[in-house]
Design an enzyme around this catalytic site. Structure first.
Site, PDB file in Angstrom:
ATOM      1  N   VAL A   1       0.834  -1.209   0.000  1.00  0.00           N
ATOM      2  CA  VAL A   1       0.000   0.000   0.000  1.00  0.00           C
ATOM      3  C   VAL A   1       0.873   1.265   0.000  1.00  0.00           C
ATOM      4  CG1 VAL A   1      -1.753   1.323   1.246  1.00  0.00           C
ATOM      5  CG2 VAL A   1      -1.931  -1.171   1.119  1.00  0.00           C
TER       6      VAL A   1
ATOM      7  N   ASP B   1      10.725   2.859   5.747  1.00  0.00           N
ATOM      8  CA  ASP B   1      10.337   1.516   6.209  1.00  0.00           C
ATOM      9  C   ASP B   1      11.428   1.016   7.152  1.00  0.00           C
ATOM     10  OD1 ASP B   1       8.169  -0.689   4.822  1.00  0.00           O
ATOM     11  OD2 ASP B   1       9.759  -1.557   6.056  1.00  0.00           O
TER      12      ASP B   1
ATOM     13  N   ASN C   1      -0.552  -4.083  15.136  1.00  0.00           N
ATOM     14  CA  ASN C   1      -0.478  -2.764  14.496  1.00  0.00           C
ATOM     15  C   ASN C   1      -0.580  -1.584  15.460  1.00  0.00           C
ATOM     16  OD1 ASN C   1      -0.073  -4.103  12.154  1.00  0.00           O
ATOM     17  ND2 ASN C   1      -2.036  -3.613  11.215  1.00  0.00           N
TER      18      ASN C   1
ATOM     19  N   ASN D   1      -4.593  -0.909   9.413  1.00  0.00           N
ATOM     20  CA  ASN D   1      -5.819  -1.492   9.980  1.00  0.00           C
ATOM     21  C   ASN D   1      -5.621  -2.048  11.375  1.00  0.00           C
ATOM     22  OD1 ASN D   1      -8.058  -1.251   8.188  1.00  0.00           O
ATOM     23  ND2 ASN D   1      -7.018  -2.613   6.744  1.00  0.00           N
TER      24      ASN D   1
ATOM     25  N   ARG E   1     -15.071   1.355  -4.388  1.00  0.00           N
ATOM     26  CA  ARG E   1     -15.543  -0.029  -4.631  1.00  0.00           C
ATOM     27  C   ARG E   1     -17.055  -0.037  -4.865  1.00  0.00           C
ATOM     28  NH1 ARG E   1     -11.710  -2.593  -0.049  1.00  0.00           N
ATOM     29  NH2 ARG E   1      -9.889  -2.918  -1.375  1.00  0.00           N
TER      30      ARG E   1
ATOM     31  N   HIS F   1     -14.670   1.091   8.763  1.00  0.00           N
ATOM     32  CA  HIS F   1     -14.036   0.405   7.624  1.00  0.00           C
ATOM     33  C   HIS F   1     -13.847  -1.068   7.990  1.00  0.00           C
ATOM     34  CE1 HIS F   1     -11.542  -0.232   4.130  1.00  0.00           C
ATOM     35  NE2 HIS F   1     -10.506  -0.571   4.866  1.00  0.00           N
TER      36      HIS F   1
HETATM   37  N1  LIG Z   1      -7.435   1.706   5.363  1.00  0.00           N
HETATM   38  C1  LIG Z   1      -7.516   1.023   4.249  1.00  0.00           C
HETATM   39  O1  LIG Z   1      -8.397   1.276   3.417  1.00  0.00           O
HETATM   40  C2  LIG Z   1      -6.531  -0.057   3.952  1.00  0.00           C
HETATM   41  C3  LIG Z   1      -5.651  -0.466   4.918  1.00  0.00           C
HETATM   42  N2  LIG Z   1      -4.709  -1.419   4.659  1.00  0.00           N
HETATM   43  C4  LIG Z   1      -3.792  -1.733   5.727  1.00  0.00           C
HETATM   44  O2  LIG Z   1      -2.525  -1.105   5.428  1.00  0.00           O
HETATM   45  C5  LIG Z   1      -1.480  -1.818   6.110  1.00  0.00           C
HETATM   46  C6  LIG Z   1      -0.346  -2.111   5.133  1.00  0.00           C
HETATM   47  O3  LIG Z   1      -0.753  -3.045   4.174  1.00  0.00           O
HETATM   48  P1  LIG Z   1       0.279  -3.568   3.063  1.00  0.00           P
HETATM   49  O4  LIG Z   1       1.025  -2.428   2.520  1.00  0.00           O
HETATM   50  O5  LIG Z   1      -0.481  -4.449   2.156  1.00  0.00           O
HETATM   51  O6  LIG Z   1       1.266  -4.448   3.949  1.00  0.00           O
HETATM   52  P2  LIG Z   1       2.789  -4.822   3.616  1.00  0.00           P
HETATM   53  O7  LIG Z   1       3.160  -5.947   4.492  1.00  0.00           O
HETATM   54  O8  LIG Z   1       2.952  -4.973   2.141  1.00  0.00           O
HETATM   55  O9  LIG Z   1       3.588  -3.500   4.037  1.00  0.00           O
HETATM   56  C7  LIG Z   1       3.660  -3.063   5.353  1.00  0.00           C
HETATM   57  C8  LIG Z   1       5.028  -2.436   5.528  1.00  0.00           C
HETATM   58  O10 LIG Z   1       5.106  -1.845   6.835  1.00  0.00           O
HETATM   59  C9  LIG Z   1       6.442  -1.980   7.245  1.00  0.00           C
HETATM   60  N3  LIG Z   1       6.565  -1.757   8.682  1.00  0.00           N
HETATM   61  C10 LIG Z   1       6.241  -2.584   9.710  1.00  0.00           C
HETATM   62  N4  LIG Z   1       6.533  -2.010  10.885  1.00  0.00           N
HETATM   63  C11 LIG Z   1       7.047  -0.793  10.612  1.00  0.00           C
HETATM   64  C12 LIG Z   1       7.525   0.275  11.414  1.00  0.00           C
HETATM   65  N5  LIG Z   1       7.533   0.208  12.737  1.00  0.00           N
HETATM   66  N6  LIG Z   1       7.984   1.378  10.792  1.00  0.00           N
HETATM   67  C13 LIG Z   1       7.991   1.479   9.438  1.00  0.00           C
HETATM   68  N7  LIG Z   1       7.551   0.489   8.620  1.00  0.00           N
HETATM   69  C14 LIG Z   1       7.085  -0.628   9.211  1.00  0.00           C
HETATM   70  C15 LIG Z   1       6.830  -3.383   6.825  1.00  0.00           C
HETATM   71  O11 LIG Z   1       8.244  -3.558   6.810  1.00  0.00           O
HETATM   72  C16 LIG Z   1       6.192  -3.453   5.451  1.00  0.00           C
HETATM   73  O12 LIG Z   1       7.085  -3.070   4.418  1.00  0.00           O
HETATM   74  C17 LIG Z   1      -2.148  -3.057   6.696  1.00  0.00           C
HETATM   75  O13 LIG Z   1      -2.424  -2.865   8.078  1.00  0.00           O
HETATM   76  C18 LIG Z   1      -3.442  -3.179   5.906  1.00  0.00           C
HETATM   77  O14 LIG Z   1      -4.425  -3.892   6.594  1.00  0.00           O
HETATM   78  C19 LIG Z   1      -4.616  -2.009   3.436  1.00  0.00           C
HETATM   79  C20 LIG Z   1      -5.484  -1.650   2.434  1.00  0.00           C
HETATM   80  C21 LIG Z   1      -6.527  -0.662   2.613  1.00  0.00           C
HETATM   81  O1  LIG Z   2      -9.188  -5.762   3.329  1.00  0.00           O
HETATM   82  C1  LIG Z   2      -8.202  -5.421   3.991  1.00  0.00           C
HETATM   83  O2  LIG Z   2      -7.786  -6.009   4.993  1.00  0.00           O
HETATM   84  C2  LIG Z   2      -7.445  -4.210   3.551  1.00  0.00           C
HETATM   85  C3  LIG Z   2      -8.407  -3.100   3.465  1.00  0.00           C
HETATM   86  O3  LIG Z   2      -8.722  -2.454   4.436  1.00  0.00           O
HETATM   87  C4  LIG Z   2      -9.155  -2.986   2.207  1.00  0.00           C
HETATM   88  O4  LIG Z   2      -8.653  -3.382   1.137  1.00  0.00           O
HETATM   89  O5  LIG Z   2     -10.278  -2.479   2.283  1.00  0.00           O
END
Ligand SMILES: NC(=O)C1=CN([C@@H]2O[C@H](COP(=O)(O)OP(=O)(O)OC[C@H]3O[C@@H](n4cnc5c(N)ncnc54)[C@H](O)[C@@H]3O)[C@@H](O)[C@H]2O)C=CC1
Ligand SMILES: O=C([O-])CC(=O)C(=O)O
Length: 311
Positions: free
Chosen positions: A11, A32, A95, A120, A151, A175
């Site tokens: 993301v 990161d 998280n 999240n 969506r 959400h």
């Molecule tokens: N609010 C929304 O609409 C959405 C929320 N999300 C959430 O976003 C978050 C990230 O998702 P992705 O990018 O797919 O995961 P990912 O695993 O691809 O990336 C997360 C990154 O955070 C880094 N990270 C972990 N701890 C850290 C720290 N203390 N400091 C800096 N970086 C750190 C990791 O090394 C990793 O590169 C998840 O919690 C996911 O559920 C995802 C999609 C939509």
């Molecule tokens: O589905 C998830 O866990 C990630 C997210 O929040 C989304 O894509 O809406």
């Protein structure tokens, strides 16, 4: 303007890439904890600049918050994503600690930053960022409603057989798979209420598909989605940086709006250079208000799990 994106995973890197492509930021820092990953992704993106015609300088760094100094907007995507079969709420244990430590470190170098929280469970992470930092409520914004509304438009367009850009629709509430509220009553196709074009059964299916939109993609991908979440995060940042005064559903701290207090949840807000400049209090009907109250109750239950982190 300088923007920082914390978390260079699926993301975070997509948010950064879309911000660069949109061209509204002068400098973009990607941070990161994984050694070299932000540096590598930043370099890779910079090597697209002449082809994609953007002039944003993208800088990657491994956990060095001095590089993020004086950011106007900071997007937090750090943390774990869910796997198939999980809920977003199950991510809180890991998280919450990550989000709190990131907010603390960001504030040391960017005390006036506006935060866009994506990690999240997003509503609870937004509440945590607000309570842990003491930053004014207009500067703490959760991103979820922009994505969920996108969506909703997609599923409506599939049902109508049209392009999503001709459809308008908004999702409010939490959400979460069960807390989202797609406002079908207000959805339109070029200004025509969709209720004039689709039967109730079809609209109900669009609403149900929208609510589990993230879970559906997680099932297909094995991890949660990133293209639409990344574009949605960048769109929220763009509205702030360009002082666009756009009406976008975002997770905001409520103090009486929609009959709720002391909770962060998705409502339509006007975004500009001060972050959340206004919460638009839509007149919900009885059924919608009931759904909203239940959604807020579920978010509150989740927030109660923050007691230890907020000590
Ligand atoms: N609010 C929304 O609409 C959405 C929320 N999300 C959430 O976003 C978050 C990230 O998702 P992705 O990018 O797919 O995961 P990912 O695993 O691809 O990336 C997360 C990154 O955070 C880094 N990270 C972990 N701890 C850290 C720290 N203390 N400091 C800096 N970086 C750190 C990791 O090394 C990793 O590169 C998840 O919690 C996911 O559920 C995802 C999609 C939509
Ligand atoms: O589905 C998830 O866990 C990630 C997210 O929040 C989304 O894509 O809406």
């Amino acid at each position: 303007m300088k923007v920082t994106v914390v978390g260079a995973g699926n993301v975070g890197a997509t948010v950064a890439n879309v911000i660069a492509l949109k061209g509204f930021a002068s400098e973009l820092v990607l941070l990161d904890i994984k050694e070299g990953v932000s540096e590598g992704k930043a370099m890779d993106m910079m090597q697209t600049s002449h082809m994609m015609n953007f002039d944003t300088t993208i800088v990657g760094c491994t956990n060095d918050y001095s590089k993020t100094a004086d950011s106007s907007v900071v997007v937090i995507t750090s943390g774990i994503p869910r796997k198939p079969g999980m809920t977003r709420e199950q991510l809180i244990g890991t998280n919450a600690g990550i989000v709190k430590s990131v907010v603390d470190q960001v504030l040391q170098y960017s005390p006036n930053a506006i935060f866009v929280i994506i990690s999240n469970p997003m509503d609870t992470m937004t509440y945590l960022a607000l309570k842990a930092s003491g930053v004014p409520k207009n500067r703490i914004i959760g991103m979820g409603g922009m994505l969920d509304s996108s969506r909703f438009r997609y599923y409506l367009s599939q049902a109508l057989g049209c392009t999503p850009t001709d459809v308008d629709g908004m999702v409010i509430g939490g959400h979460g798979d069960k807390t989202m509220i797609p406002l079908a009553r207000f959805a339109t196709y070029k200004g025509i209420p969709v209720s004039q074009l689709l039967d109730k059964e079809t609209i109900d299916k669009v609403v149900a598909d929208t609510m589990v939109g993230g879970a559906t993609l997680t099932g297909l991908l094995g991890t949660s989605a990133w293209y639409a979440p990344g574009a949605a995060g960048a769109t929220v940042v763009e509205a702030i940086v360009t002082d666009a005064k756009k009406l976008i559903p975002c997770c905001a701290y409520l103090e009486g709006e929609y009959g709720e207090t002391d909770v962060c949840v998705g409502v339509p807000v006007v975004l500009g250079k001060n972050g959340i400049e206004k919460i638009v209090d839509v007149k919900l009907n009885e059924e919608e208000q009931k759904l909203f109250d239940a959604s807020v109750a579920a978010v509150r239950t989740m927030n109660a799990a923050l007691a230890d982190v907020l000590k």
